[in-house]
Write a protein that holds these residues in place. Structure first.
Motif, short mmCIF file in Angstrom:
data_model
loop_
_atom_site.label_atom_id
_atom_site.label_comp_id
_atom_site.label_asym_id
_atom_site.label_seq_id
_atom_site.Cartn_x
_atom_site.Cartn_y
_atom_site.Cartn_z
N PRO A 330 -5.54 94.87 43.94
CA PRO A 330 -6.09 93.53 44.14
C PRO A 330 -5.05 92.42 44.03
N THR A 333 -3.34 92.29 47.38
CA THR A 333 -4.27 91.74 48.36
C THR A 333 -4.36 90.23 48.25
N GLU A 462 -11.26 97.85 36.81
CA GLU A 462 -11.31 97.55 38.24
C GLU A 462 -12.26 98.49 38.98
N ASN A 468 -12.17 91.03 43.59
CA ASN A 468 -11.97 90.54 44.96
C ASN A 468 -11.52 89.09 45.01
N LEU A 473 -9.88 88.35 38.87
CA LEU A 473 -8.64 88.96 38.42
C LEU A 473 -8.20 88.37 37.09
#
Length: 515
Positions: A330, A333, A462, A468, A473
């Motif tokens: 993540p 990302t 996670e 997302n 996070l």
């Protein structure tokens, strides 16, 4: 009148510098990649790596000077300190003049040295030119800032670092949004930033020395220079070995693949640099304190401080790195985009060695204070050369298969742990023999346990609560961090260490009354 003591000032300024560094780091790299593309960005780490190669000589000199200058300054030998500083300024100037024709040749033949596409070549040459000039200016700034380090004024040094980070980000946005999104501007911005930093460093220097230290050609002293250079030789050897371990992978990947792969590897490596900045909030506090204690002959204090602080720094690093590795996918990302998630193994291998490297750095403060560099220098050189040789062999066998980059990083990570924690612990134990010789080994496994535990908790979190968004996070990282931290406090620290850590924490909120 109330004011915090100097260690607290340094810590608070480190935290502010960390927050500034995190903000700039999380925004700067993805911003550049979005603006110029990953291929063009791949040229940027190459330019910075060239500076790091040149700095093998120059920063070795400043590092050696720090030891001699700090000892003289702490002992009140101002004339001797002036000789060390003035002699170093002259030799840095000589090195800069000597390197000029080689730099011109290097830039004009840049396309023969690196694998750079033709459409980027002109901008790349300007990038390298400006970064080299900025680098030379940064060397003079570093010499001036040695005074701040010797006086334990980390807070003032952090002001310089914060200005550097802020200028880099602000000027990049201004140039890219108002003029043009060109790689060459990155170098020009570095040049402008280092020019400003040089001016600020000079003002800080004048503020702290109070005319006790003088930089002048008349203070050039052959014996002072020889003393610094004798230590510098071994620092250079060690720096060359370090380069073969920590900085060579990007260049090797560029030569055998392209700027795309070196750009991706450079981006994930940058994240490790941001983490090291975070860890520096704690670790940088101990360097000047160890050097000051050594200068005063307080060797029991040096030994205890090194052992305790190495463990604390290593555990802090393990906590941060474990959380990042656990949330690696993540993070990639959200940070630079989902297209780069496939390269998370590269990021893991660049990160997991950091706790052991950070913990070992405390021992390096000790043996450099002792000027005990011959053994670590030549062992580091041998390990770095072996790592480089194996990396080249793997790349030649790869036939451009990216899996071989992964294999290369695995081998490099093993060498890094051997060279950092194992070697530095050995050198420290040679200087300070102590009854509990198993302490260093126990500390290694404590760091390993914390690293694996934080990775496991983050990974499970996670899986149960997929991340997302940035907010998710942050919440996940905080919860995992607190859980791991609680485990460490009660199960990894012994009774004395728990008391010591509690004392450190309380001291941050206590001020001393000054009569």
């Amino acid at each position: 009148m109330f004011r915090p003591n100097q260690v607290n000032k340094n810590f608070i300024s480190n935290v502010i510098n960390l927050l500034a560094g995190i903000f700039v780091g999380l925004f700067y790299t993805p911003y550049l990649i979005r603006c110029i593309g990953v291929a063009a960005y791949g040229v940027v780490p190459l330019a910075f790596i060239v500076n790091q190669y040149i700095s093998v000589v120059t920063t070795s000199l400043t590092g050696s000077l720090t030891r001699f200058y700090s000892v003289s300054l702490q002992q009140g030998k101002y004339k001797e300190a002036s000789k060390y500083l003035s002699s170093s300024f002259l030799i840095i100037t000589f090195i800069g003049v000597f390197m000029l024709p080689f730099s011109v040749w290097f830039i004009t033949h840049l396309d023969h040295v690196f694998n750079i596409p033709a459409y980027l070549l002109s901008s790349a040459k300007w990038l390298f030119s400006f970064t080299l000039i900025g680098f030379v200016m940064s060397l003079y700034s570093s010499l001036l800032n040695i005074t701040l380090y010797a006086l334990n004024r980390i807070d003032l040094m952090n002001i310089v670092k914060i200005v550097r980070s802020a200028m880099k980000l602000v000027l990049t946005i201004c140039f890219f949004e108002l003029i043009n999104k060109d790689v060459s501007f990155i170098g020009f911005i570095l040049f402008l930033t280092e020019l400003a930093i040089l001016c600020i460093s000079y003002l800080m220097y004048r503020r702290t020395v109070h005319n006790n230290i003088v930089v002048s050609a008349k203070y050039f002293n052959k014996n002072a220079l020889l003393a610094v250079l004798s230590m510098t030789i071994f620092v250079i050897v060690q720096q060359i070995g370090d380069t073969g371990l920590y900085r060579i992978d990007n260049i090797v990947v560029n030569k055998f693949w392209s700027v795309r792969e070196s750009g991706i590897l450079g981006a994930v490596s940058d994240f490790g640099n941001y983490v090291m900045t975070a860890i520096g909030v704690i670790s940088s506090l101990f360097g000047p304190l160890i050097l000051i204690a050594y200068s005063k002959g307080e060797h029991e204090n040096v030994k205890k401080m090194a052992l305790d602080s190495s463990l604390y720094v290593g555990l802090l690093a393990a906590l941060l790195i474990g959380v990042i590795i656990g949330f690696c996918k993540p993070i990639l990302t959200l940070w630079i985009g989902p297209d780069y998630v496939a390269y998370f193994p590269w990021m893991v291998l660049k990160l997991y060695v950091i706790p052991f490297y950070a913990a070992a750095g405390v021992f390096a403060f000790v043996y450099r204070a002792w000027n005990y560099l011959k053994v670590p220098a030549f062992i580091t050189l041998a390990v770095g050369a072996l790592n480089l040789l194996i990396s080249i062999i793997l790349c030649k066998l790869s036939e451009k298969n990216e899996a071989y980059i992964f294999y290369m990083l695995i081998i490099s990570s093993v060498f890094v742990i051997l060279q950092s924690y194992v070697l530095n612990s050995f050198c420290f134990s040679k200087l300070y023999a102590f009854s509990e010789k198993r302490t260093l080994t126990v500390n290694f496994f404590k760091i390993m346990i914390e690293l694996l535990l934080s990775i496991l908790i983050a990974f499970l979190y996670e899986k149960l609560l997929p991340v997302n968004q940035l907010f998710q996070l942050c919440i996940g990282a905080i919860l995992v961090g607190l859980t791991t931290l609680s485990f460490s406090f009660f199960f990894i620290f012994n009774k004395e260490q728990r008391k010591q850590v509690s004392g450190y924490a309380k001291s941050l909120f206590v001020v001393k009354e000054i009569e």
